[in-house]
Write a protein that holds these residues in place. Sequence first.
Motif, short mmCIF file in Angstrom:
data_model
loop_
_atom_site.label_atom_id
_atom_site.label_comp_id
_atom_site.label_asym_id
_atom_site.label_seq_id
_atom_site.Cartn_x
_atom_site.Cartn_y
_atom_site.Cartn_z
N ASN A 3 0.91 -1.13 -0.09
CA ASN A 3 0.06 -0.06 0.01
C ASN A 3 0.92 1.27 0.19
O ASN A 3 0.37 2.38 0.30
N GLY A 4 2.02 1.15 -0.53
CA GLY A 4 2.86 2.30 -0.52
C GLY A 4 3.65 2.76 0.81
O GLY A 4 4.43 3.71 0.69
N THR A 5 3.44 1.98 1.79
CA THR A 5 4.09 2.22 2.87
C THR A 5 5.87 1.99 2.84
O THR A 5 6.04 1.29 2.49
N ALA A 6 6.36 2.65 3.71
CA ALA A 6 8.09 2.35 3.89
C ALA A 6 8.56 3.39 5.06
O ALA A 6 8.01 4.26 5.36
N TYR A 105 11.86 -1.15 4.15
CA TYR A 105 12.67 -0.32 4.53
C TYR A 105 13.90 0.10 4.08
O TYR A 105 14.28 -1.14 3.14
N ALA A 106 14.76 1.16 4.18
CA ALA A 106 15.84 1.13 3.37
C ALA A 106 16.72 2.27 4.20
O ALA A 106 16.09 2.93 4.98
N GLN A 153 11.37 5.04 -4.58
CA GLN A 153 11.29 4.35 -5.96
C GLN A 153 11.50 2.95 -5.84
O GLN A 153 10.76 2.11 -6.41
N ARG A 154 12.64 2.62 -5.14
CA ARG A 154 13.16 1.42 -4.87
C ARG A 154 12.37 0.64 -4.40
O ARG A 154 12.12 -0.74 -4.23
N LEU A 155 11.52 1.13 -3.24
CA LEU A 155 10.60 0.47 -2.40
C LEU A 155 9.29 0.23 -2.89
O LEU A 155 8.40 -0.34 -2.25
N ARG A 161 2.79 8.11 2.29
CA ARG A 161 2.50 6.80 2.75
C ARG A 161 3.88 6.34 3.86
O ARG A 161 4.04 5.24 4.07
N ALA A 162 5.00 7.23 3.59
CA ALA A 162 6.36 6.86 4.25
C ALA A 162 6.49 7.83 5.30
O ALA A 162 6.19 8.73 5.62
#
Length: 219
Positions: A3-6, A105-106, A153-155, A161-162
């Motif tokens: 759902n776009g979370t990160a 996560y990153a 973008q990578r996630l 939503r982050a």
Amino acid sequence: MANGTALLFDLDGTLTDTDHLHLEAFRILLKDFDRAITPEHYKARIMGHPNDQIMREMFPGETPERRIALSDQKEQLFRDQLATLTPTPGVLKVLDWADAHGVPYAVVTNAPRANAEMMLHGLGLDRRMTELVIGDELERAKPDPLPYRTGLQRLGATAERALAFEDSLPGIRAASGAGIATYGIRTAHPDAALLSSGAVAAIDDFTDAGLWKRLEALL
């Protein structure tokens, strides 16, 4: 969870407190030039900035090639001090929460890749933090928003939503400039500086009750 979370984490001063090691590395480097550096100068002009900018300002009379060599020397001095590192309180619990709920996560950092990989190994997080966005490997590093936009973008995440976590003022400007709600970690700067740079809140560490309410709201 698609759902776009990160969650996007800075490294130095955010996942672990290493600023005193960087300061010592600069002090050793500058001894050869009969120069010194204060903690105040480090916080104001070095912390969170990309290496090429730091070295241009610190050694304006040197050639670009010499500045690169001095930057490499400083980073080796930093790595020589690294051993087992201590994670910031609560960060392992946050990662456990993210894993349990499928939130990717990153790490988004201006640190050289060799530093970042060695630090994550020292923290015991190298097998968990597999997505690394290195500012110097992109066209623009922090304080430009590009590293955080690249992380999103990578996630496969959206800024809305982050959440991002930063301790430096350039890092906060980068993350908030990418449209991400950013928590400022009180490693080195007062609340007023963190908030004026774009942080939505200032926290001591990842055990903060308000942060956990925000995390649960992501779900």
